[in-house]
Write a protein that holds these residues in place. Structure first.
Motif, short mmCIF file in Angstrom:
data_model
loop_
_atom_site.label_atom_id
_atom_site.label_comp_id
_atom_site.label_asym_id
_atom_site.label_seq_id
_atom_site.Cartn_x
_atom_site.Cartn_y
_atom_site.Cartn_z
N VAL A 110 1.62 -12.17 6.26
CA VAL A 110 3.01 -12.64 6.22
C VAL A 110 3.99 -11.58 5.73
CG1 VAL A 110 2.36 -15.06 5.99
CG2 VAL A 110 2.63 -13.65 3.92
N ASP A 111 3.49 -10.52 5.11
CA ASP A 111 4.39 -9.45 4.67
C ASP A 111 3.58 -8.18 4.41
OD1 ASP A 111 6.81 -8.26 4.00
OD2 ASP A 111 6.58 -8.70 1.87
N VAL A 112 4.16 -7.03 4.76
CA VAL A 112 3.56 -5.72 4.45
C VAL A 112 4.63 -4.87 3.78
CG1 VAL A 112 2.55 -3.61 5.39
CG2 VAL A 112 1.97 -5.82 6.41
N GLU A 113 4.33 -4.41 2.60
CA GLU A 113 5.25 -3.56 1.85
C GLU A 113 4.60 -2.22 1.55
OE1 GLU A 113 8.35 -4.39 1.19
OE2 GLU A 113 8.18 -6.45 1.94
N THR A 114 5.42 -1.17 1.47
CA THR A 114 4.89 0.17 1.20
C THR A 114 5.58 0.78 -0.01
OG1 THR A 114 6.50 1.23 2.68
CG2 THR A 114 4.39 0.54 3.64
N TYR A 129 0.84 -1.20 0.00
CA TYR A 129 0.00 0.00 0.00
C TYR A 129 0.87 1.25 0.00
CZ TYR A 129 0.98 0.98 4.95
OH TYR A 129 1.58 1.29 6.14
N GLY A 130 0.30 2.34 -0.45
CA GLY A 130 0.97 3.64 -0.43
C GLY A 130 0.84 4.26 0.94
N ASP A 131 2.00 4.59 1.55
CA ASP A 131 1.95 5.10 2.92
C ASP A 131 1.92 6.62 2.99
OD1 ASP A 131 4.50 5.71 2.15
OD2 ASP A 131 5.51 4.62 3.77
N ASP A 132 1.65 7.28 1.84
CA ASP A 132 1.59 8.74 1.83
C ASP A 132 0.26 9.25 1.28
OD1 ASP A 132 1.95 7.89 -0.75
OD2 ASP A 132 3.47 9.40 -1.26
N ASN A 133 -0.77 8.41 1.35
CA ASN A 133 -2.06 8.77 0.77
C ASN A 133 -3.18 8.31 1.71
OD1 ASN A 133 -4.54 7.78 -0.94
ND2 ASN A 133 -3.55 9.37 -2.15
N PHE A 143 -5.05 -0.28 3.78
CA PHE A 143 -4.17 -1.11 4.60
C PHE A 143 -4.82 -1.40 5.96
CE2 PHE A 143 -1.07 -0.96 8.12
CZ PHE A 143 -0.57 -2.25 7.98
N ASN A 144 -5.28 -0.36 6.61
CA ASN A 144 -5.83 -0.53 7.96
C ASN A 144 -7.07 -1.43 7.96
OD1 ASN A 144 -3.93 1.15 9.23
ND2 ASN A 144 -5.10 2.99 8.72
N VAL A 145 -7.99 -1.17 7.04
CA VAL A 145 -9.26 -1.91 7.08
C VAL A 145 -9.06 -3.35 6.61
CG1 VAL A 145 -11.67 -1.95 6.34
CG2 VAL A 145 -10.51 0.24 6.70
N PHE A 146 -8.30 -3.54 5.53
CA PHE A 146 -8.06 -4.91 5.05
C PHE A 146 -7.34 -5.74 6.12
CE2 PHE A 146 -8.84 -3.73 0.53
CZ PHE A 146 -9.59 -4.84 0.17
N LYS A 186 3.35 7.86 -7.14
CA LYS A 186 4.13 8.12 -8.36
C LYS A 186 5.35 7.20 -8.48
CE LYS A 186 2.59 12.90 -9.03
NZ LYS A 186 2.97 14.30 -9.25
N ASP A 187 5.57 6.27 -7.53
CA ASP A 187 6.59 5.26 -7.74
C ASP A 187 6.23 4.43 -8.97
OD1 ASP A 187 8.00 6.07 -5.56
OD2 ASP A 187 7.54 4.33 -4.30
N VAL A 188 7.24 3.94 -9.66
CA VAL A 188 6.98 3.15 -10.87
C VAL A 188 7.62 1.76 -10.81
CG1 VAL A 188 6.71 5.17 -12.34
CG2 VAL A 188 8.98 4.15 -12.05
N ASP A 189 8.56 1.55 -9.89
CA ASP A 189 9.25 0.26 -9.80
C ASP A 189 8.92 -0.40 -8.46
OD1 ASP A 189 10.92 -1.91 -9.75
OD2 ASP A 189 12.75 -0.81 -10.25
N PHE A 190 8.25 -1.54 -8.52
CA PHE A 190 7.80 -2.23 -7.31
C PHE A 190 8.44 -3.61 -7.20
CE2 PHE A 190 4.60 0.69 -8.86
CZ PHE A 190 4.31 1.44 -7.74
#
Length: 367
Positions: A193-197, A167-171, A178-181, A201-205
């Protein structure tokens, strides 16, 4: 003498206006017609243009008044949204509709609150939107209303034990997802098992998705808007990460498969509207929208068209000032819209039921 009295009465009946008929009333609209969220904002603008055509054709009844929607493009920029709200609070608009994103709403809607101009949010789904002021309403189902139903239905169908979240941590919207799910999944004993942020406008994940793949989740949750969501889905496929996907309102675009590829097919999302619902006027709305713009409407178009129907109903009932519009929204019992029959609860959130959909090529189907 009797004939004169009868004629006078007849003329009075003809001349007496009903609920302010003949007035010209303007509503301001703030939408992301350009920028990163344009995939949503263009649909919203199209819906208001269609609504104005439908009012001229008598399909939407305004009771003889002229209602116009002045659509301003805030270009996916919260500061520009604030500028447009400032304009609509001083130019005679009786209500402001929008803006497109929740982050923009938190920046701009307080301007209308301070000016005592009512707001009807059509696509802001984060918590706290309507708590900004006593005349802030929304016809969009919040993520808190939709996500629990989404988790319940996917959990029942897929029986998953583990999940990963990106999830995006700046929006405001993506953080809400993130919180509700995560809360809803933990209630069911699902192991996160994992949380990534990432950042907007990031393009590479690939770095985040590589970690997620190593964690081997049964389900991947996306707290993402369209631009980032499509890239995440596409890059997940490239990395060989093939798992069930579920997301929030940001995945509600008919263009998901076009932008993200076949990896988007089967992803599940909760929504406030479905294109094939049988509510009065919905099929005709879909047909007119497609004829006018060459594409099918999405949820964002439907919510905006429903807002136009609500405002028209209030105008038909005589609301021609900001205070009357606010009172009308507060006291509205039921409005028949393309979303179905809707009303507002005591928190000024829409009372409506979500539908759970899966992405298919060209649109959505019931999950």
């Amino acid at each position: 003498m009797l004939k004169i009295v009868a004629l006078t009465c007849a003329l009075l009946l003809v001349a007496t206006p009903t609920f302010g008929a003949g007035k010209s009333i303007k509503a301001g609209v703030v939408a992301d017609v350009s920028g990163g969220a344009a995939v949503y904002g263009v649909s919203q603008k199209n819906a208001y243009l269609l609504a104005m055509d439908d009012m001229k054709a008598g399909i939407i009844n305004t009771g003889g008044s002229t209602l116009t929607f002045d659509v301003g493009d805030n270009a996916t920029d919260p500061n520009q949204a604030a500028n447009l709200f400032q304009r609509f609070t001083t130019d005679g608009s009786v209500i402001v509709l929008g803006p497109t994103l929740s982050a923009e709403a938190f920046k701009a809607q307080p301007i209308a609150v301070r000016a005592n101009i009512p707001v009807l949010a059509t696509s802001n789904t984060a918590p706290g939107i309507t708590r900004q002021g006593p005349c802030v309403f929304r016809d969009a189902l919040s993520e808190e209303q939709v996500v629990p139903a989404t988790v319940a239905k996917t959990y029942a169908a897929w029986k998953y034990k583990t999940a990963a979240i990106i999830y995006g941590d700046d929006n405001a919207f993506t953080k809400t997802d993130f919180n509700v799910f995560s809360d809803e999944m933990k209630k069911r004993g699902v192991n996160i098992v994992d949380v990534e942020t990432y950042h907007t406008k990031d393009v590479d994940f690939q770095a985040q998705l590589t970690k997620i793949k190593a964690a081997k989740p049964d389900v991947l949750v996306l707290g993402a808007l369209f631009d980032e969501a499509t890239k995440i889905i596409s890059q997940a496929g490239t990395l060989g990460l093939h798992v069930h996907m579920v997301g929030g309102n940001g995945l509600n675009s008919t263009k998901m498969v076009d932008a993200a590829g076949q990896g988007a097919v089967g992803a599940v999302v909760g929504a406030a509207w479905f294109i094939d619902n049988s509510y009065s006027g919905n099929k005709a709305f879909v047909a007119r929208y497609k004829k006018a713009f060459g594409s099918l409407p999405d949820q964002f178009a439907a919510q905006s068209y429903a807002a136009a129907q609500v405002v028209a109903q209030l105008v038909r009932s005589g609301a021609s000032t900001p205070s009357a519009m606010c009172d009308g929204l507060r006291n509205m019992k039921i409005s028949q819209t393309v979303l179905g029959p809707i009303a507002f609860d005591g928190n000024r959130d829409v009372r409506s039921a979500p539908v759970i959909l899966k992405i298919v090529p060209g649109g959505f189907a019931y999950f």
